[in-house]
Design a protein around this motif. Structure first.
Motif, PDB file in Angstrom:
ATOM      1  N   LEU A   1       8.237  13.930   0.861  1.00 43.98           N
ATOM      2  CA  LEU A   1       7.705  12.982  -0.128  1.00 43.98           C
ATOM      3  C   LEU A   1       8.617  12.901  -1.359  1.00 43.98           C
ATOM      4  O   LEU A   1       8.858  11.823  -1.896  1.00 43.98           O
ATOM      5  CB  LEU A   1       6.284  13.378  -0.545  1.00 43.98           C
ATOM      6  N   MET A   2       9.119  14.051  -1.806  1.00 45.50           N
ATOM      7  CA  MET A   2      10.040  14.061  -2.946  1.00 45.50           C
ATOM      8  C   MET A   2      11.296  13.257  -2.598  1.00 45.50           C
ATOM      9  O   MET A   2      11.805  12.479  -3.394  1.00 45.50           O
ATOM     10  CB  MET A   2      10.438  15.506  -3.296  1.00 45.50           C
ATOM     11  N   TYR A   3      11.770  13.468  -1.370  1.00 49.50           N
ATOM     12  CA  TYR A   3      12.944  12.743  -0.908  1.00 49.50           C
ATOM     13  C   TYR A   3      12.674  11.239  -0.930  1.00 49.50           C
ATOM     14  O   TYR A   3      13.470  10.459  -1.442  1.00 49.50           O
ATOM     15  CB  TYR A   3      13.303  13.204   0.506  1.00 49.50           C
ATOM     16  N   GLU A   4      11.525  10.836  -0.420  1.00 52.33           N
ATOM     17  CA  GLU A   4      11.160   9.420  -0.356  1.00 52.33           C
ATOM     18  C   GLU A   4      10.962   8.812  -1.742  1.00 52.33           C
ATOM     19  O   GLU A   4      11.191   7.632  -1.952  1.00 52.33           O
ATOM     20  CB  GLU A   4       9.874   9.249   0.453  1.00 52.33           C
ATOM     21  N   SER A   5      10.520   9.619  -2.691  1.00 52.78           N
ATOM     22  CA  SER A   5      10.263   9.093  -4.034  1.00 52.78           C
ATOM     23  C   SER A   5      11.567   8.875  -4.795  1.00 52.78           C
ATOM     24  O   SER A   5      11.566   8.320  -5.888  1.00 52.78           O
ATOM     25  CB  SER A   5       9.371  10.058  -4.813  1.00 52.78           C
ATOM     26  N   GLY A   6      12.685   9.337  -4.219  1.00 55.54           N
ATOM     27  CA  GLY A   6      13.977   9.130  -4.853  1.00 55.54           C
ATOM     28  C   GLY A   6      14.484  10.330  -5.628  1.00 55.54           C
ATOM     29  O   GLY A   6      15.526  10.253  -6.288  1.00 55.54           O
ATOM     30  N   GLU A   7      13.775  11.447  -5.548  1.00 54.55           N
ATOM     31  CA  GLU A   7      14.186  12.631  -6.300  1.00 54.55           C
ATOM     32  C   GLU A   7      15.561  13.163  -5.890  1.00 54.55           C
ATOM     33  O   GLU A   7      16.202  13.874  -6.643  1.00 54.55           O
ATOM     34  CB  GLU A   7      13.161  13.764  -6.106  1.00 54.55           C
ATOM     35  N   MET A   8      15.969  12.892  -4.658  1.00 49.37           N
ATOM     36  CA  MET A   8      17.278  13.381  -4.225  1.00 49.37           C
ATOM     37  C   MET A   8      18.264  12.225  -4.130  1.00 49.37           C
ATOM     38  O   MET A   8      19.272  12.306  -3.426  1.00 49.37           O
ATOM     39  CB  MET A   8      17.148  14.117  -2.880  1.00 49.37           C
ATOM     40  N   GLY A   9      17.986  11.142  -4.865  1.00 55.84           N
ATOM     41  CA  GLY A   9      18.859   9.982  -4.858  1.00 55.84           C
ATOM     42  C   GLY A   9      18.669   9.155  -3.602  1.00 55.84           C
ATOM     43  O   GLY A   9      17.773   9.392  -2.796  1.00 55.84           O
ATOM     44  N   GLY A  10      19.525   8.134  -3.438  1.00 62.37           N
ATOM     45  CA  GLY A  10      19.529   7.378  -2.201  1.00 62.37           C
ATOM     46  C   GLY A  10      18.596   6.190  -2.183  1.00 62.37           C
ATOM     47  O   GLY A  10      18.614   5.416  -1.226  1.00 62.37           O
ATOM     48  N   ARG A  11      17.780   6.011  -3.228  1.00 61.71           N
ATOM     49  CA  ARG A  11      16.894   4.851  -3.251  1.00 61.71           C
ATOM     50  C   ARG A  11      17.364   3.864  -4.292  1.00 61.71           C
ATOM     51  O   ARG A  11      17.813   4.239  -5.332  1.00 61.71           O
ATOM     52  CB  ARG A  11      15.459   5.249  -3.585  1.00 61.71           C
TER      53      ARG A  11
END
Lengths: 270, 270
Positions: free
Chosen positions: A260-270
Motif C-alpha cells: 500500500l505504501m508503494y502504491e501511494s507513491g511513498e517509494m516514488g514511481g507515481r
C-alpha cells in the motif's frame, strides 16, 4: 534535502503538546534519562522534537539533569515525512509477541494506526485484564520505532476491538481491504491487492495525489471463518490476495502495508 | 482453483530429488518423525511433496515408521506457485537473529535466494568458524518457512559473500538495486524504488510478463559507506529509496521484497 541529510543523524524525541512551549521544550522521564545517561548529551547539543500532531522543531539543549532537560527551539520544521495514505493495520490478535513485530515494523513502514481485534478463529485466549498493560507496552514500542525511523506523527494504537466493533469501523475508511487466503493467487486471480487498488482508482474511490484513509484487515493465524468473510464484505470491505503463498499473520500485515505504501507513491514511481 | 483450495490444508514436505522416485517417495529423518509423531498421520493420508526443483506431487502414505515413510504418487502437480521475478535478497550481516527474520519472512514473501554479505559498517563481528553452523540453521529456517507457506521451490541460501564477491555478482542479474537512505524520500525524490522500476521498464530492462532476476541489496545497520555506494553503482546497481522513513536493516529487505513482488504482479493488478 540538506535538512534531510542532517536530520538523519539527529536524535528524535516525541513529546506531548503540553511539553512543547512556543520557545522552549521540556523533556522528562525516560527521554531525559536517555539524553543524559545514554547519549551523554551536553548543553548546546541539538535534537529534533515533535509533538506527533502538529509541531516539529530542531532544538538546542540548555539545562540537563537526568530527570529534566530544557531546550530552546532553534528552527520549526515542516512535518512532511508522513505518507499520503493513512493506513490502519487491523490485525486479528496473533500468538505470542507477533503483534509487537507488526507494531514495530508497521510504524517504520508508515502505518497511521494499529487496530487489534478479536475473531472466531483466534488461537490466543483474549485476556481483558492484561489489556491496559499490553496497550501501554504497544504504545512504548510505537514511540521507540517512530523516533528511530524518524516519523513525524505517532501512530495510534486502538484498544482491542470485538469483531462487531471492527465491522462497525469499516465505514470510517475510504477503502477497506481484508486479506483472504482464497483470493488473488497470482496474476490469474482476479482479486489480488493490486486488482483492488486498480478498481478503486478506476471507480474514483482513490484519487491520484490525494490523501486517503485505508483499512487493511488481516486475520489471526486461523484466518477468517466463512461467516466473518461474508460479514466484513457486507460492511464494505473487499477481499484482497497477497500472492500465491500462505503468509503468516504478521507477515501478511507487513507485506500488505508495504504494498500500500508503494502504491501511494511513498517509494516514488507515481 | 479446486486444487488450490484443497492444497491449502494439505501438509507439504520438501525432499531431495533422490528421494523422489517415479512412483514412490521416501521420507526420512525429521520429516518422517513429524508425520508419525507430530501429525499422527496414518496409511492412506495424503500430503504434498516437492523436490523444490522440478517435481511436485500429491502422494498417499503407505508404510509409516517414525524413521521412514513410504508414499505413492497419486497426482503430479504443476509447480506454478512461484513468482515471475526471481528476487535475491542480499543483506549486509545484521545484528543478532535479524537475518533469521529476513530469511523466514522473505521465504514466505517469495524470495528466490538470500545472499548475506560483509561490508564496512557492519555492526557484528563476522566469525567464519561459526559459518557452517549458521548456514545449516538458515537452511532449516528456509525449509520450514517454504513448507509452511506452500512454496514450490526452495530458496537458496548463499554463503556469506565478501564485499568484493558481492560487487562481482551484480552483473549476474537483470536488475540490481541497492537501498540507500539518502535516496528517494517520497514522491518528490527522483530515485525511489518505484522510479527505478519504471525506468527499467521504459528502457526495456524489465519486460512485462517476462521472468527476470533481480538483486535487492540492503546494507547492515550502519548503512553503506560513500565508497561502497560508489563501487556498487559502478558495478551497475541503482540506488533505490524505500520512503521517507529510516528503516531497520531487516525491515528494509522485507519492504523492498514485498514491493518487488507487488510490482511483478504477484498480488494482481498488472
Amino acid at each position: 534535502m540538506t535538512f534531510n541529510v542532517q536530520g538523519f543523524n539527529m536524535q528524535r524525541y516525541f513529546v506531548t503538546p503540553e511539553q512543547f512551549g512556543e520557545l522552549t521544550v521540556v523533556l522528562r522521564g525516560e527521554d531525559a534519562h536517555h539524553m543524559v545517561k545514554v547519549m551523554r548529551m551536553k548543553s548546546g547539543d541539538e535534537v529534533i522534537v515533535t509533538d506527533g500532531v502538529s509541531r516539529e522543531a530542531r532544538v538546542a539543549l540548555k539545562e540537563l539533569t537526568p530527570s529534566e532537560v530544557t531546550a530552546e527551539v532553534v528552527e520549526e520544521l515542516p512535518m512532511d515525512r508522513e505518507p499520503l495514505w493513512q493506513v490502519t493495520v487491523a490485525q486479528g490478535l496473533p500468538k505470542g509477541d507477533k503483534m509487537e513485530l507488526v507494531i514495530q515494523k508497521g510504524t517504520e513502514l508508515g502505518a497511521a494506526a494499529f487496530l487489534p481485534f478479536q475473531s472466531e478463529r483466534m488461537v490466543v485466549q483474549y485476556d481483558a485484564r492484561k489489556e491496559a498493560k499490553r496497550l501501554e507496552r504497544w504504545s512504548r514500542i510505537v514511540k521507540e520505532a517512530a523516533e528511530q525511523s524518524h516519523r513525524s506523527r505517532l501512530p495510534a494504537v486502538h484498544e482491542v476491538h470485538s469483531w462487531k466493533q471492527l465491522i462497525a469501523a469499516v465505514a470510517d475508511y475510504d477503502l477497506a481491504l481484508f486479506c483472504y487466503e482464497a483470493e488473488g493467487h497470482g496474476p490469474s486471480g482476479a482479486s489480488g491487492l493490486g486488482d483492488r487498488i486498480r478498481q478503486a482508482r478506476e471507480s474514483g474511490v482513490l484519487k491520484e495525489g490525494e490523501p486517503h484513509s485505508v483499512l487493511l484487515v488481516v486475520g489471526p493465524e486461523g484466518g477468517f471463518s466463512a461467516r466473518e468473510a461474508e460479514e466484513i464484505q457486507g460492511a464494505g470491505a473487499m477481499a484482497a490476495g497477497l500472492g500465491r503463498r500462505i503468509l503468516r499473520a504478521e507477515t501478511a500485515g507487513l507485506a500488505g502495508l508495504a504494498a500500500l505504501m508503494y502504491e501511494s507513491g511513498e517509494m516514488g514511481g507515481r
